[in-house]
Structures are given as structure tokens and as C-alpha cells.
Design an enzyme around this catalytic site. Structure first.
Site, PDB file in Angstrom:
ATOM      1  N   HIS A  29       4.130   1.022  15.810  1.00  0.00           N
ATOM      2  CA  HIS A  29       3.507   2.242  15.305  1.00  0.00           C
ATOM      3  C   HIS A  29       2.354   2.666  16.212  1.00  0.00           C
ATOM      4  O   HIS A  29       1.227   2.213  16.033  1.00  0.00           O
ATOM      5  CB  HIS A  29       2.999   2.004  13.888  1.00  0.00           C
ATOM      6  CG  HIS A  29       4.063   1.519  12.948  1.00  0.00           C
ATOM      7  ND1 HIS A  29       4.534   0.218  12.965  1.00  0.00           N
ATOM      8  CD2 HIS A  29       4.760   2.161  11.977  1.00  0.00           C
ATOM      9  CE1 HIS A  29       5.474   0.093  12.037  1.00  0.00           C
ATOM     10  NE2 HIS A  29       5.627   1.249  11.424  1.00  0.00           N
ATOM     11  N   HIS A 277       4.455   8.283  14.098  1.00  0.00           N
ATOM     12  CA  HIS A 277       4.141   7.190  13.165  1.00  0.00           C
ATOM     13  C   HIS A 277       4.739   5.846  13.569  1.00  0.00           C
ATOM     14  O   HIS A 277       4.000   4.886  13.739  1.00  0.00           O
ATOM     15  CB  HIS A 277       4.600   7.546  11.742  1.00  0.00           C
ATOM     16  CG  HIS A 277       4.649   6.361  10.820  1.00  0.00           C
ATOM     17  ND1 HIS A 277       3.563   5.937  10.095  1.00  0.00           N
ATOM     18  CD2 HIS A 277       5.647   5.475  10.551  1.00  0.00           C
ATOM     19  CE1 HIS A 277       3.893   4.850   9.418  1.00  0.00           C
ATOM     20  NE2 HIS A 277       5.151   4.549   9.664  1.00  0.00           N
ATOM     21  N   GLU A 429      -2.445  -5.492 -13.424  1.00  0.00           N
ATOM     22  CA  GLU A 429      -1.953  -6.803 -12.979  1.00  0.00           C
ATOM     23  C   GLU A 429      -1.825  -6.917 -11.461  1.00  0.00           C
ATOM     24  O   GLU A 429      -2.118  -7.955 -10.877  1.00  0.00           O
ATOM     25  CB  GLU A 429      -0.606  -7.114 -13.643  1.00  0.00           C
ATOM     26  CG  GLU A 429      -0.667  -7.287 -15.162  1.00  0.00           C
ATOM     27  CD  GLU A 429      -0.682  -5.966 -15.920  1.00  0.00           C
ATOM     28  OE1 GLU A 429      -0.491  -4.902 -15.275  1.00  0.00           O
ATOM     29  OE2 GLU A 429      -0.879  -5.965 -17.148  1.00  0.00           O
ATOM     30  N   HIS A 490       9.331  -8.278 -23.843  1.00  0.00           N
ATOM     31  CA  HIS A 490       8.263  -9.251 -23.635  1.00  0.00           C
ATOM     32  C   HIS A 490       8.773 -10.657 -23.350  1.00  0.00           C
ATOM     33  O   HIS A 490       7.982 -11.574 -23.220  1.00  0.00           O
ATOM     34  CB  HIS A 490       7.336  -9.279 -24.854  1.00  0.00           C
ATOM     35  CG  HIS A 490       6.357  -8.145 -24.861  1.00  0.00           C
ATOM     36  ND1 HIS A 490       6.761  -6.835 -24.760  1.00  0.00           N
ATOM     37  CD2 HIS A 490       4.994  -8.131 -24.933  1.00  0.00           C
ATOM     38  CE1 HIS A 490       5.681  -6.058 -24.784  1.00  0.00           C
ATOM     39  NE2 HIS A 490       4.601  -6.809 -24.882  1.00  0.00           N
TER      40      HIS A 490
HETATM   41  C1  LIG Z   1       4.437  -0.848  -0.303  1.00  0.00           C
HETATM   42  C2  LIG Z   1       5.002  -0.257   0.944  1.00  0.00           C
HETATM   43  N1  LIG Z   1       5.925   0.710   0.851  1.00  0.00           N
HETATM   44  C3  LIG Z   1       6.479   1.228   1.958  1.00  0.00           C
HETATM   45  C4  LIG Z   1       6.118   0.776   3.195  1.00  0.00           C
HETATM   46  C5  LIG Z   1       6.802   1.317   4.440  1.00  0.00           C
HETATM   47  N2  LIG Z   1       5.855   2.178   5.185  1.00  0.00           N
HETATM   48  C6  LIG Z   1       5.161   1.688   6.226  1.00  0.00           C
HETATM   49  S1  LIG Z   1       4.116   2.827   6.865  1.00  0.00           S
HETATM   50  C7  LIG Z   1       4.603   3.987   5.761  1.00  0.00           C
HETATM   51  C8  LIG Z   1       3.998   5.360   5.797  1.00  0.00           C
HETATM   52  C9  LIG Z   1       2.547   5.252   5.624  1.00  0.00           C
HETATM   53  O1  LIG Z   1       1.915   6.454   5.749  1.00  0.00           O
HETATM   54  P1  LIG Z   1       0.375   6.448   6.074  1.00  0.00           P
HETATM   55  O2  LIG Z   1      -0.291   5.421   5.282  1.00  0.00           O
HETATM   56  O3  LIG Z   1      -0.104   7.824   5.927  1.00  0.00           O
HETATM   57  O4  LIG Z   1       0.331   5.949   7.544  1.00  0.00           O
HETATM   58  P2  LIG Z   1       0.296   6.792   8.877  1.00  0.00           P
HETATM   59  O5  LIG Z   1       1.696   7.206   9.178  1.00  0.00           O
HETATM   60  O6  LIG Z   1      -0.576   7.951   8.640  1.00  0.00           O
HETATM   61  O7  LIG Z   1      -0.236   5.814   9.833  1.00  0.00           O
HETATM   62  C10 LIG Z   1       5.565   3.484   4.907  1.00  0.00           C
HETATM   63  C11 LIG Z   1       6.202   4.273   3.828  1.00  0.00           C
HETATM   64  C12 LIG Z   1       5.149  -0.233   3.242  1.00  0.00           C
HETATM   65  N3  LIG Z   1       4.745  -0.783   4.383  1.00  0.00           N
HETATM   66  N4  LIG Z   1       4.582  -0.718   2.110  1.00  0.00           N
END
Ligand SMILES: Cc1ncc(C[n+]2csc(CCOP(=O)(O)OP(=O)(O)O)c2C)c(N)n1
Ligand SMILES: [Mg+2]
Length: 685
Positions: A29, A277, A429, A490
Site C-alpha cells: 500500500h 491505496h 465487547e 444465549h
Molecule cells: C476489519 C477490516 N476490514 C477490511 C479490511 C481490508 N482493508 C484494508 S485497507 C481497507 C481500506 C481502508 O481505507 P482507509 O482506512 O481509508 O485507508 P486508506 O486507503 O485511506 O489508506 C480495507 C477495506 C481490513 N484490513 N480490516
């Protein structure tokens, strides 16, 4: 070079290292490191008290990269600051935590620069991140820990713990529920040692955030009671520094800094798009980016002269000086407060104080018995008095989980009582489990509790505790059908099995009050593993240990509780938790009927599997193939203990709403049924 030029050079080094590493790995990234390099640079080099020579110095500021996909930010600064490696025994190794070679091998096997920040693997990483939202939630635990530590250990003239916690996060973190839970809790607790920096770039994987995320985040955080600041341009290092200064001056509430940034900053074709990204920029675009930074276009993994020195003069010097002063202060503190200093030493090495297990209860045989949760409540109250830094709480189920610490002086942790040992997580939680991890990362021994069924809501953080090799403790009561009338919503069925599937996690489902005590003994001595305790809501008979095997067998995961004459059983009954007494009852009934059985209590698969083959064979002799396992949970997986000729009495459906007795009958958890199964295995005898 002027200092501004050195700033810029350092920032562009972070950017280009990130770009090159992603390009070389053909994955990763690049966009967010390109955008946030100035932010991370400013925080590390101008503000944070962190000594790269000793990344586990107890009073260091903490840095959490909650948007863990931007890991190259962290790998770059850990490398450029020359952060040193420490091992699992907390020894300093005199080696770099991350070499340039590790960065060249970003995302490759055994590189110290893996895809996402990993606590157990790379020195200088404060918590594992990648599952969005959890990093910021964990930072709340770190902030609670700092408050608690300061309250207990600081003395007039001795600010032993006065560090700050910084967490960088993105749109993804802001969308995840766990971050909202944690932010709400942090606002309630007025954690003014906590600063979140939100990368407001309006971009996630699918595109612009307008497709799914249009709320007013600033207003939301104002509502939580945070101090909300904004830096309108992510390249403005002075503004960033100023905002961080405002954070440090702010009392009574956490600070949220919204940083408006441009993902892929400097990339002519990809800036401000989702394309920046999560994929390499491509060779041509890499050149264009470097040109826009005024960087040699063909240089790769270039760290220009002066950059390492600039970090060394910034965070290096400031951190070394802060640690030197602290070390002196701590020496004087040790002279005046030797016992407190000793506690801090022990805590840092995750050791327990002498006498930590004194006064643990021993429960007399009792047919009516005690609920697992009640035995646990007694144990917790003893442990919390013996171990000053043992604390925890429940997600609003304390009275039901029996986790409330009731002894005189235990107290509640609140903004105005940061010494309290009862944490009130509220009905959150997931944030609770992440917060517990944050407490444990800060070297406290901490537990979180809820009903077993809601372990599902906490599971992602339990998984991270296991991945991080943290001794977090998760206490789950109402472990099976004991919830009776509350019905299938539950009643856990698959939870036990699904937790057993997490590598490294130790699950324990003790079968009577003394097994509960022994389970805690095992748990407390684990330094690098999390534990889950599954405890009954209803009373379980307390076995007569003069007659049956000693409960200390819990430490081995499974042990013989009752045996056939001469240790020669025809059939083995294996049980955990509430089904242990059922197995014992069955055994007694079989004995009357002339059938030789053995009862094996198996509170923990993981611990048993780690025993030598010899021990395992002595508990489950291979030649005895008639075996019945009884557990009020999913049957899946028990085959490995009962073998191809055995039988499992467990759950294959959801439960039902009815009094427990009726449920036991309906689902076959009764002696007659177990006897019938055993007889059947023995060819219908
Ligand atoms: C709980 C979770 N869901 C999905 C992902 C997959 N994922 C990694 S980065 C991302 C997008 C994140 O967007 P943002 O936080 O705005 O990051 P940016 O692209 O701006 O760096 C996703 C959906 C993850 N790492 N964790
Ligand atoms: Mg984003």
C-alpha cells in the site's frame, strides 16, 4: 542544508522507501505512506519521547499505526531512527530492528518488514494492526494503563509514568464499530493522554468515501467528549506539530486530530484515487513521483546522507535524554520506594509477585456444589489482592459474570478514580477485548468478561491477542445450556470449538470449583499466551478429591478423575465443564452395572495436546477404543480424542428456550443416555 530541507529530505525518504518497497514486493500500500510521511515524521522526530536504543523503555510514548496497511510508514521510521531489536525475554540484542535489507524484502518470508505491523515479530511495534479499528481500540487500553500506572506508582517528584499514546487511523478505522465503542469509552473516561490522528483522505478501496461514509466525523467525536482539532493540509509539519502541542496541553479529554490528506501525494496519475491505496504504482509512475519530490528518478531504496543523522539528532537525542533522566529518576525512586520499584521490575518481565497464589480457595466436596462463575469470582478477588497490577472488568455483566472485585479498596476505574481495579467497559465487547490487549501490552495483567455467547463479539481481538502472544485473559460465563430459559440466542454451541481453532490460544472449561482454581493457576503463569475461561452459570457438584483424581491435573489439559479397578477400563468417558459431573455419575452407574469405566476430565485440548505422547497415552490408552466424549458444544473435533470407534454426545443444532433440566433431557446430557451410549460401544452389554 537547512533544517527545513532536512525535514523535507527525511519525509521524502519515508515516501520513496515505501514506494520502492511496494514496487519491489509487487504488493502493498504505497498511497497512505506517501500522504502521511510528514505526519509520522513530525510526530516521531519532533514530538515523541522514544529512545530507539531501547524500544521497550517503560515510559516511552506509544505509537499505534491503526491503519496497518500503511506499514511501510512504520518500517521506514523504525529503520531511519535505527531502532534496536529486543527479544521475547526483553533483552536488547544490539541489532537493528529493521535493516534496509528487510525493507528491500518487504512482505517476503522472514523479513522483519512484513505486510502489516506485528508486535511479536518486530521490535518497536507496539501492537499488531491490520484488522481496521482494532489498533485505535487497543490504544484506549494503553491509555487506561498509563493512567492506572501513574496513579499507583507516581509519587511527588517522581513522575515515573507520564507517557502519551498516539494512534494514526484512516477512514476504515473510523467506519469500524470497534473504534466507535472505544472512542466512546475513551471520551467517557476523559483519557487526555490519548491522541488519535485521523487520515481524512476520503478514499478507501472502492473509491471515494461518498459512496458509503458521509457522516460528520468531527461532530461525532465532539459528541463523544473529545477535543477535536483539524490540520487542513497534511504536508504542513508546523501545523501538525502545533496540533500535537495543543493535545499535550489539553486536560480532561482525549484529542482527535483530523488531518486532511491526499492519498498517493505526488503521484501525477494516482493521487486522490483508490488506485493509490493497495497496489504498486508501476515503474513509470514511480519515476514521476520521484521527479515531483525532486528525487533521483532511478535511485532505489535511497537513504540520502544526513537523513539518519537528522533522525538521530531529533528523536534519537530527545529519546536518549528522556530515558537517561528517567533512569536516574527511577534509581532515586528505587531508593525511596523499593517495593514499588520492584513491582515495576516484575511487571516489565511479566513475572508475578511472591505469594501471588496465597489464599487461593480450596473447595470441599459438595454434591450441590458451586457455579464456575462463583468459584471464579472468589479466585479473582484473591488474585487482585495478591497481584497489585491485576485488574479487569466486564462488558456490563459484572454481577452475572461474578467478575466484580469486591474487597475493600478495589474501587472503580473512572476519570476521577484512575486507581480503581474494576473496569466498566460498558456493552462494548469488541472494544473491551482490544482494550484488555492494550492493558496487557502495557504489562498489566488484565481480564475482560462477558457471556460466552458474546465471545463472538470479542473474537477478533482474542485472535490478535493470540497472534501477539499476549497473556490476555478472557472470562466467559454462561458457557453452555445453563442459560436455559434465555434460549438459543444465549446458548453457545460453536464458540468453544471456534476458539479452540485459534492458534496459540489456551481455552479452559473447568469442571468444578477446584478445577476453576487450578485453571487460574495455569493462566496466571502464562507469559506469552492468552487464555479463555468458559465457566458455568449453574452450580456444579464439587468433586471429592480424596476419592477422585487431584484437580491439579488441569495443568496437563486432561487427567484421570475416576478409574476402573487396576487402571484397566473397558470404556473411557471424556468430559469438560458441566459435563464432568455427568461423566462421574455415569461412571458410578456403570460400576454398579459391572462395567469398568474411566473418567477423563479434559478442560483444555491445547494443554493436553502439548503433553508428551507417554502422558497422553496414559490418560487415553490406545488399546481402549470404546470412548465417549460429552460436552455441551459442537461435536466437531472430538473425533480426535474418541477415535473412529468412539461416540460424541454434543450439540449438532442450536439449543432451545426451556428450563435446564428439560434441555439436558432433550439433548441427551443425562446419565442414562451416556450409559446407553457406553453400553452400545461395548457391543450392547
Ligand atoms: C476489519 C477490516 N476490514 C477490511 C479490511 C481490508 N482493508 C484494508 S485497507 C481497507 C481500506 C481502508 O481505507 P482507509 O482506512 O481509508 O485507508 P486508506 O486507503 O485511506 O489508506 C480495507 C477495506 C481490513 N484490513 N480490516
Ligand atoms: Mg482513506
Amino acid at each position: 542544508m537547512t533544517s527545513e530541507q532536512l525535514d523535507q529530505l527525511s519525509i521524502n525518504t519515508i515516501r520513496t522507501l515505501s514506494i520502492d518497497a511496494v514496487q519491489q514486493a509487487k504488493s502493498g500500500h504505497p498511497g497512505t505512506p506517501m500522504a502521511l510521511a510528514p505526519l509520522v515524521y513530525t510526530l516521531w522526530n519532533r514530538v515523541m519521547r522514544f529512545d530507539p536504543v531501547d524500544p521497550i523503555w517503560p515510559n516511552r510514548d506509544r505509537f499505534v499505526l491503526s491503519n496497518g496497511h500503511a506499514s511501510m510508514l512504520l518500517w521506514s521510521v523504525l529503520h531511519l531512527t535505527g531502532t534496536r531489536a529486543v527479544n521475547a525475554d526483553y533483552e536488547r540484542l544490539g541489532l537493528p530492528s529493521i535493516s534496509l535489507d528487510d525493507i528491500r524484502r518487504f512482505r517476503q518470508l522472514d523479513s522483519k518488514a512484513p505486510g502489516h505491523p506485528e508486535y511479536h515479530w518486530v521490535s518497536g511495534v507496539e501492537t499488531t494492526t491490520g484488522p481496521l479499528g482494532q489498533g485505535v481500540a487497543t490504544s484506549v487500553g494503553m491509555a487506561i494503563a498509563q493512567k492506572w500506572l501513574a496513579n499507583r506508582y507516581n509519587r511527588p517528584g517522581f513522575d515515573i509514568f507520564d507517557y502519551h499514546i498516539y494512534a494514526v487511523c484512516g477512514d476504515g478505522c473510523m467506519m469500524e464499530g470497534v473504534a466507535s465503542e472505544a472512542a466512546s469509552l475513551a471520551g467517557h473516561l476523559g483519557l487526555d493522554n490519548l491522541c488519535w490522528l485521523y487520515d481524512n483522505n476520503h478514499i478507501t478501496i472502492e473509491g471515494n468515501t461518498r459512496i458509503a461514509f458521509t457522516e460528520d466525523v468531527a461532530t461525532r467525536f465532539l459528541g463523544y467528549g473529545w477535543n477535536v482539532l483539524r490540520v487542513g493540509y497534511a504536508n504542513d509539519v508546523d501545523r501538525i506539530e502545533h496540533a500535537l502541542e495543543v493535545f499535550r496541553q489539553t486536560t480532561g479529554r482525549p484529542t482527535f486530530i483530523i488531518v486532511d490528506s491526499h492519498i498517493g501525494y505526488g503521484s501525477p496519475h494516482k493521487q486522490d484515487t483508490a488506485a493509490a491505496h493497495g497496489e504498486p504504482l508501476g515503474d513509470d509512475e514511480v519515476r514521476l513521483c520521484k521527479r515531483s519530490y525532486g528525487w533521483p528518478e532511478d535511485a532505489k531504496f535511497l537513504v540520502p546522507d544526513g537523513v539518519r543523522e537528522h533522525f538521530s539528532a531529533g528523536v534519537g537525542t530527545r529519546g536518549a535524554e528522556a530515558r537517561r533522566r528517567w533512569t536516574e529518576l527511577f534509581a532515586a525512586y528505587r531508593a525511596q520506594h523499593p517495593e514499588l520499584a520492584n513491582e515495576i521490575d516484575l511487571m516489565q518481565r511479566r513475572e508475578l509477585p511472591a505469594g501471588w497464589d496465597r489464599n487461593l480457595p480450596v473447595f470441599p466436596a459438595d454434591a450441590k456444589g458451586l457455579a464456575g462463575r462463583d468459584a471464579s469470582g472468589q479466585v479473582l478477588n484473591v488474585l487482585a489482592q495478591n497481584i497489585p497490577w491485576f485488574l479487569g472488568g466486564s462488558a456490563d455483566l459484572g454481577p452475572s459474570n461474578k467478575t466484580t472485585l469486591k474487597y475493600e479498596g478495589a474501587g472503580d476505574f473512572q476519570a476521577n478514580s484512575p486507581g480503581g481495579k474494576n473496569l466498566h467497559f460498558g456493552i462494548r465487547e469488541h472494544a473491551m477485548a482490544a482494550t484488555v490487549n492494550g492493558l496487557v501490552l502495557s504489562k498489566l495483567r488484565a481480564f475482560g468478561a462477558t457471556f460466552f455467547i458474546f465471545s463472538d463479539y470479542a473474537r477478533p481481538a482474542i485472535r490478535l491477542a493470540a497472534l501477539m502472544e499476549l497473556p490476555s485473559i478472557f472470562i466467559f460465563t454462561h458457557d453452555a445450556m445453563g442459560d436455559g430459559e434465555d434460549g438459543p440466542t444465549h446458548q453457545p454451541v460453536e464458540q468453544l470449538l471456534s476458539l479452540r481453532a485459534i492458534p496459540g490460544l489456551v481455552t479452559l472449561r473447568p469442571g468444578d470449583a477446584n478445577e476453576v482454581v487450578e485453571a487460574y493457576r495455569v493462566v496466571m503463569e502464562m507469559r506469552h499466551r492468552p487464555a479463555v475461561l468458559a465457566l458455568s452459570r449453574q452450580p456444579l457438584p464439587t468433586l471429592d478429591r480424596a476419592k477422585y483424581g487431584s484437580a491439579s491435573g488441569v495443568a496437563r489439559g486432561a487427567y484421570v478423575v475416576a478409574d476402573a479397578p487396576g487402571g484397566k477400563p473397558e470404556v473411557i468417558l471424556i468430559a469438560s465443564g458441566s459435563e464432568l459431573s455427568l461423566a462421574v455419575e455415569t461412571h458410578e452407574q456403570l460400576r454398579v452395572e459391572g462395567i469398568r469405566s474411566r473418567v477423563v476430565s479434559m478442560p483444555s485440548w491445547e494443554l493436553f495436546d502439548e503433553q508428551p505422547q507417554e502422558y497422553r497415552d496414559s490418560v487415553l490408552p490406545p488399546e481402549v477404543t470404546a470412548r465417549v466424549a460429552v460436552e455441551q458444544g459442537s461435536t466437531l473435533g472430538w473425533e480426535r480424542y474418541v477415535g473412529p470407534r468412539g461416540h460424541v454426545i454434543g450439540m449438532k443444532t442450536f439449543g432451545a428456550s426451556a428450563p435446564l433440566k428439560e434441555l439436558q433431557k432433550k439433548f441427551g446430557f443425562e446419565p442414562d443416555r451416556v450409559v446407553a451410549v457406553a453400553r452400545n460401544l461395548l457391543g450392547g452389554r
